[in-house]
Design a protein around this motif. Structure first.
Motif, short mmCIF file in Angstrom:
data_model
loop_
_atom_site.label_atom_id
_atom_site.label_comp_id
_atom_site.label_asym_id
_atom_site.label_seq_id
_atom_site.Cartn_x
_atom_site.Cartn_y
_atom_site.Cartn_z
N PRO A 145 -11.48 -9.08 -4.46
CA PRO A 145 -12.45 -8.20 -5.11
C PRO A 145 -13.06 -7.17 -4.15
O PRO A 145 -13.24 -6.00 -4.51
N GLY A 146 -13.35 -7.59 -2.92
CA GLY A 146 -13.90 -6.67 -1.94
C GLY A 146 -12.92 -5.61 -1.53
O GLY A 146 -13.28 -4.44 -1.34
N LEU A 147 -11.65 -5.99 -1.40
CA LEU A 147 -10.61 -5.02 -1.03
C LEU A 147 -10.40 -4.00 -2.14
O LEU A 147 -10.25 -2.80 -1.89
N ILE A 148 -10.42 -4.47 -3.39
CA ILE A 148 -10.27 -3.56 -4.53
C ILE A 148 -11.46 -2.61 -4.60
O ILE A 148 -11.30 -1.41 -4.83
N ASN A 149 -12.65 -3.14 -4.37
CA ASN A 149 -13.84 -2.29 -4.38
C ASN A 149 -13.78 -1.25 -3.26
O ASN A 149 -14.19 -0.10 -3.44
N ALA B 189 -5.94 0.37 5.13
CA ALA B 189 -6.45 -0.94 5.51
C ALA B 189 -6.58 -1.85 4.30
O ALA B 189 -6.21 -3.04 4.36
N ALA B 190 -7.09 -1.33 3.20
CA ALA B 190 -7.24 -2.14 1.99
C ALA B 190 -5.87 -2.54 1.44
O ALA B 190 -5.70 -3.66 0.94
N MET B 191 -4.90 -1.63 1.53
CA MET B 191 -3.55 -1.96 1.09
C MET B 191 -2.98 -3.11 1.93
O MET B 191 -2.41 -4.07 1.40
N MET B 192 -3.15 -3.03 3.25
CA MET B 192 -2.67 -4.09 4.13
C MET B 192 -3.38 -5.40 3.85
O MET B 192 -2.79 -6.48 3.94
N GLY B 193 -4.67 -5.30 3.50
CA GLY B 193 -5.40 -6.50 3.14
C GLY B 193 -4.84 -7.16 1.90
O GLY B 193 -4.60 -8.37 1.86
N LEU B 194 -4.60 -6.35 0.86
CA LEU B 194 -4.02 -6.88 -0.38
C LEU B 194 -2.63 -7.46 -0.13
O LEU B 194 -2.29 -8.53 -0.66
N LYS B 195 -1.84 -6.77 0.65
CA LYS B 195 -0.48 -7.22 0.95
C LYS B 195 -0.48 -8.63 1.55
O LYS B 195 0.36 -9.47 1.21
N PRO C 240 2.67 -11.52 -4.58
CA PRO C 240 3.13 -10.32 -5.32
C PRO C 240 2.72 -10.30 -6.78
O PRO C 240 2.37 -9.24 -7.31
N VAL C 241 2.74 -11.45 -7.45
CA VAL C 241 2.43 -11.46 -8.87
C VAL C 241 0.98 -11.03 -9.12
O VAL C 241 0.68 -10.36 -10.12
N ARG C 242 0.08 -11.38 -8.22
CA ARG C 242 -1.32 -10.98 -8.38
C ARG C 242 -1.52 -9.50 -8.05
O ARG C 242 -2.33 -8.82 -8.67
N ILE C 243 -0.78 -9.01 -7.06
CA ILE C 243 -0.86 -7.58 -6.76
C ILE C 243 -0.34 -6.78 -7.95
O ILE C 243 -0.92 -5.77 -8.35
N ALA C 244 0.76 -7.25 -8.55
CA ALA C 244 1.35 -6.55 -9.69
C ALA C 244 0.41 -6.55 -10.89
O ALA C 244 0.48 -5.64 -11.73
N SER C 245 -0.48 -7.53 -10.98
CA SER C 245 -1.42 -7.57 -12.11
C SER C 245 -2.40 -6.41 -12.08
O SER C 245 -3.10 -6.16 -13.07
N LEU C 246 -2.45 -5.68 -10.98
CA LEU C 246 -3.33 -4.50 -10.88
C LEU C 246 -2.71 -3.28 -11.55
O LEU C 246 -3.31 -2.20 -11.52
N HIS C 247 -1.56 -3.43 -12.18
CA HIS C 247 -0.89 -2.27 -12.79
C HIS C 247 -1.70 -1.63 -13.91
O HIS C 247 -1.50 -0.46 -14.23
N ASP C 248 -2.64 -2.41 -14.49
CA ASP C 248 -3.46 -1.83 -15.56
C ASP C 248 -4.89 -1.55 -15.11
O ASP C 248 -5.77 -1.32 -15.94
N ARG D 114 5.79 -2.48 -2.21
CA ARG D 114 6.94 -1.86 -1.54
C ARG D 114 7.13 -2.47 -0.16
O ARG D 114 8.26 -2.77 0.26
N ASN D 115 6.02 -2.67 0.56
CA ASN D 115 6.10 -3.30 1.88
C ASN D 115 6.67 -4.71 1.80
O ASN D 115 7.35 -5.17 2.71
N LEU D 116 6.34 -5.40 0.72
CA LEU D 116 6.83 -6.77 0.52
C LEU D 116 8.22 -6.80 -0.09
O LEU D 116 8.79 -7.89 -0.25
N GLN D 117 8.75 -5.65 -0.48
CA GLN D 117 10.04 -5.55 -1.18
C GLN D 117 10.06 -6.47 -2.40
O GLN D 117 11.03 -7.17 -2.66
N ALA D 118 8.96 -6.43 -3.14
CA ALA D 118 8.78 -7.32 -4.28
C ALA D 118 9.21 -6.65 -5.58
O ALA D 118 8.69 -5.58 -5.92
N PRO D 119 10.12 -7.24 -6.34
CA PRO D 119 10.56 -6.65 -7.61
C PRO D 119 9.44 -6.55 -8.65
O PRO D 119 9.58 -5.81 -9.62
N GLU D 120 8.33 -7.25 -8.42
CA GLU D 120 7.20 -7.17 -9.34
C GLU D 120 6.63 -5.76 -9.45
O GLU D 120 5.86 -5.47 -10.38
#
Length: 204
Positions: free
Chosen positions: A87-91, A106-112, A117-125, A140-146
């Motif tokens: 939540p803090g990284l998203i904020n 930095a926030a992207m690296m934190g989320l990564k 991956p499935v939780r990162i992908a849930s941010l699509h909406d 993309r950094n994780l090469q995740a198909p999600e």
């Protein structure tokens, strides 16, 4: 004081518990002192929970008035896979990421590091474009198909970033079929996007 923090940080790579001696430094009114505490915390190997108070200091540092402190805290939380930092990284992406590329990185690296991956992908909406873009780059950094979840977006900038993640570099082969299906979506006009969509169709 800075050299003392750096010295303790080097020792902590062999003796992580020595970081507890930085407790007074975390309370400093000098942002650079706090920033360096957050930075050396990211170099500690092993389980962060074994070091009393360190997780709490890093989570609090995400809300610090200094963007430099926030930067190092976000990176360190990602390195230590602290899921509750999400939540803090998203904020941080919402409040600072759209105007500051360093904070966005930095926030992207934190989320990564912090989320699977499935939780990162849930941010699509998520309603914030910067959050969605950072999530795509993390996947993309994780090469995740999600990352294919972002191909449902109506924003062509988001679609292009997702297409780059799936198609470029070594690509994410599992997500190429989903990218090729954009050929059937009417109204898309971004040339860089459509080149990747067409080539994805060729490859599959």
């Amino acid at each position: 004081r800075l050299h003392a923090i750096w010295g303790i940080g080097q020792v902590s790579r062999h003796t992580p518990m020595i970081l507890t001696s930085l407790e007074p430094a975390w309370q400093s009114n000098d942002p650079e002192i706090v920033a360096q505490c957050a930075k050396v915390a990211g170099d500690v190997p092993g389980n962060l929970s074994k070091i009393a108070g360190l997780r709490g200091h890093l989570l609090a540092a995400l809300k610090h008035k200094s963007s430099r402190v926030q930067f190092f805290a976000a990176i360190s939380l990602g390195k230590h896979k602290v899921e509750e930092s999400a939540p803090g990284l998203i904020n941080l992406l919402v409040t600072g990421g759209s105007r500051d590329p360093y904070l966005r990185h930095a926030a992207m690296m934190g989320l990564k590091g912090a989320l699977p991956p499935v939780r990162i992908a849930s941010l699509h909406d998520h309603d914030n474009r910067t959050v969605r873009l950072a999530a795509i780059v993390a996947l993309r950094n994780l090469q995740a198909p999600e990352v294919a979840a972002f191909l449902e977006d109506k924003d062509e900038l988001i679609l292009l970033e997702a297409a780059r993640a799936i198609h470029d570099d070594q690509s994410i082969p599992e997500a190429l079929p989903a990218l090729s299906e954009l050929l059937d979506r009417p109204g898309l006009t971004n040339e860089a996007l459509m080149r990747r969509v067409i080539n994805a169709a060729l490859r599959v």
